[in-house]
Design a protein around this motif. Sequence first.
Motif, PDB file in Angstrom:
ATOM      1  N   ASP A  43       0.603  -1.169  -0.010  1.00  0.00           N
ATOM      2  CA  ASP A  43       0.044  -0.038  -0.033  1.00  0.00           C
ATOM      3  C   ASP A  43       0.892   1.481   0.024  1.00  0.00           C
ATOM      4  O   ASP A  43       0.630   2.411   0.242  1.00  0.00           O
ATOM      5  N   GLN A  44       2.167   1.249  -0.226  1.00  0.00           N
ATOM      6  CA  GLN A  44       3.087   2.313  -0.358  1.00  0.00           C
ATOM      7  C   GLN A  44       3.070   3.171   0.965  1.00  0.00           C
ATOM      8  O   GLN A  44       3.547   4.352   0.804  1.00  0.00           O
ATOM      9  N   ARG A  45       3.000   2.504   2.141  1.00  0.00           N
ATOM     10  CA  ARG A  45       2.894   3.348   3.419  1.00  0.00           C
ATOM     11  C   ARG A  45       4.362   3.742   3.808  1.00  0.00           C
ATOM     12  O   ARG A  45       4.639   4.769   4.125  1.00  0.00           O
ATOM     13  N   THR A  46       5.189   2.605   3.607  1.00  0.00           N
ATOM     14  CA  THR A  46       6.535   2.954   4.162  1.00  0.00           C
ATOM     15  C   THR A  46       7.336   3.912   3.058  1.00  0.00           C
ATOM     16  O   THR A  46       7.947   4.960   3.652  1.00  0.00           O
ATOM     17  N   ALA A  48       5.700   6.535   1.459  1.00  0.00           N
ATOM     18  CA  ALA A  48       5.476   7.738   1.938  1.00  0.00           C
ATOM     19  C   ALA A  48       5.973   8.134   3.216  1.00  0.00           C
ATOM     20  O   ALA A  48       6.497   9.418   3.135  1.00  0.00           O
ATOM     21  N   ALA A  49       6.066   7.343   4.069  1.00  0.00           N
ATOM     22  CA  ALA A  49       6.822   7.566   5.446  1.00  0.00           C
ATOM     23  C   ALA A  49       8.303   8.127   5.213  1.00  0.00           C
ATOM     24  O   ALA A  49       8.648   8.895   6.000  1.00  0.00           O
ATOM     25  N   ASP A  52       7.778  11.648   4.536  1.00  0.00           N
ATOM     26  CA  ASP A  52       6.750  12.410   5.493  1.00  0.00           C
ATOM     27  C   ASP A  52       7.347  12.496   6.916  1.00  0.00           C
ATOM     28  O   ASP A  52       7.035  13.595   7.463  1.00  0.00           O
ATOM     29  N   GLY A 282      11.144   1.457   0.825  1.00  0.00           N
ATOM     30  CA  GLY A 282       9.921   1.185   0.997  1.00  0.00           C
ATOM     31  C   GLY A 282       9.423   0.240   0.131  1.00  0.00           C
ATOM     32  O   GLY A 282       8.389  -0.314  -0.106  1.00  0.00           O
ATOM     33  N   ASP A 286       6.131  -3.472   3.651  1.00  0.00           N
ATOM     34  CA  ASP A 286       5.360  -2.257   4.016  1.00  0.00           C
ATOM     35  C   ASP A 286       4.839  -2.038   5.274  1.00  0.00           C
ATOM     36  O   ASP A 286       4.266  -3.131   5.808  1.00  0.00           O
ATOM     37  N   GLY A 287       5.012  -1.096   5.783  1.00  0.00           N
ATOM     38  CA  GLY A 287       4.460  -0.716   7.243  1.00  0.00           C
ATOM     39  C   GLY A 287       5.656  -0.431   8.078  1.00  0.00           C
ATOM     40  O   GLY A 287       5.438  -0.262   9.533  1.00  0.00           O
TER      41      GLY A 287
END
Length: 378
Positions: A43-46, A48-49, A52, A282, A286-287
């Motif tokens: 889900d591309q969370r990492t 993005a993190a 961010d 990433g 993920d996460g």
Amino acid sequence: MSGGAPLPEPTKEPILSISDLKEAADRKLPSLVREFYNSGSTDQRTIAANSDAFTKYHLRSRVLVNVRGLDTSATALGRKVRFPVGCAPAGIQSMAHEDGELATARAAGRWGVNMGVSSFASYAVEEVVDAGKGVVETTKSGDRGGEVVGSAYAMQLYPMRDRALQERIVKRAEKAGCTAIFLTGDSPVLGVRYNEWRNDFRTPEGIGFPNMERTSKQIRESTHDDGFAKMNDDSAAWTTEIKWLKERTKMKIFVKGVICGEDVRAAIESNADGVIVSNHGGRQLDGVPATIDVLEECAAAAEVALGAKCVYVGRPVLWALAYGGQAGVERMLEVLYEDFRRCMALCGCRTVADINRNCLARMGLDGVLRPLRRESRL
């Protein structure tokens, strides 16, 4: 330029930031390649993190500090570098530009920063190192005379089922002039990359993996996932890998992909020479946290005052190649250098050794900004 150097002349150069490079690259790259380079896992969370997380940290500028004669140089992989940034071992660079890793090596050599060579490089490690050395020879009496030039090279390596091939890669890298191995430890399996599955991603025709002794035809016969699974040794462990490498090379061994204190301590116990704190851009699990958020834990686990000695960048190299080959990578390094030098000056740091946690503040969950205040380098 800050720190007593001349101010930059007005320029029509459209690339003023790393964001500019990404936008330029996105316009030029085919969608298949663009998505392969830019995407993370699931889900591309990492991924993005990784960007961010920087919003939680703030620079603490200082005033009336004498920064004349500011010096950005540092030591990495046993040699002086112009500033503590290097080109990470990103694979298949010829998808971005036909010169691929050769262009990156030339740019790194001219700028005096180090470079990692991927096992999945489009060119052989010997060719990459020679390309960088060739630039140094022409630069000695050229426009960068007297400045830091040249690179140290690290060979990125996965634990492999075919130990004979793995040993050949190590021996070739050492003979070519590499001084370190970056052993990728975070990939017993590949992360879930939806875009690769949807696109049935395969390395474009005509691009081989000479370090892996694989031709374009051989590579394209299987999917990216299947090819990796057949190559990679998912039984690799701390108890075997570092010892195996130490018995076969005098190069330094760094373990890449570390994001927690437990693995830093395991690296020390296994006699590794260092770690590269990284979540694989990433692209693996993920996460997991952003790399900058785990740096403090990893430094504390090592029980040393020092934190990161050098930062390696991957995607900006690929974007720069797509934008303009060697000239693009040089422009990327110039942008990072100017930012680094300017921030040093405005934070009152005359040398890299002056950069410590007092230069940073972090926003807490309660919304209060607090200086880190610990007397140790980042």
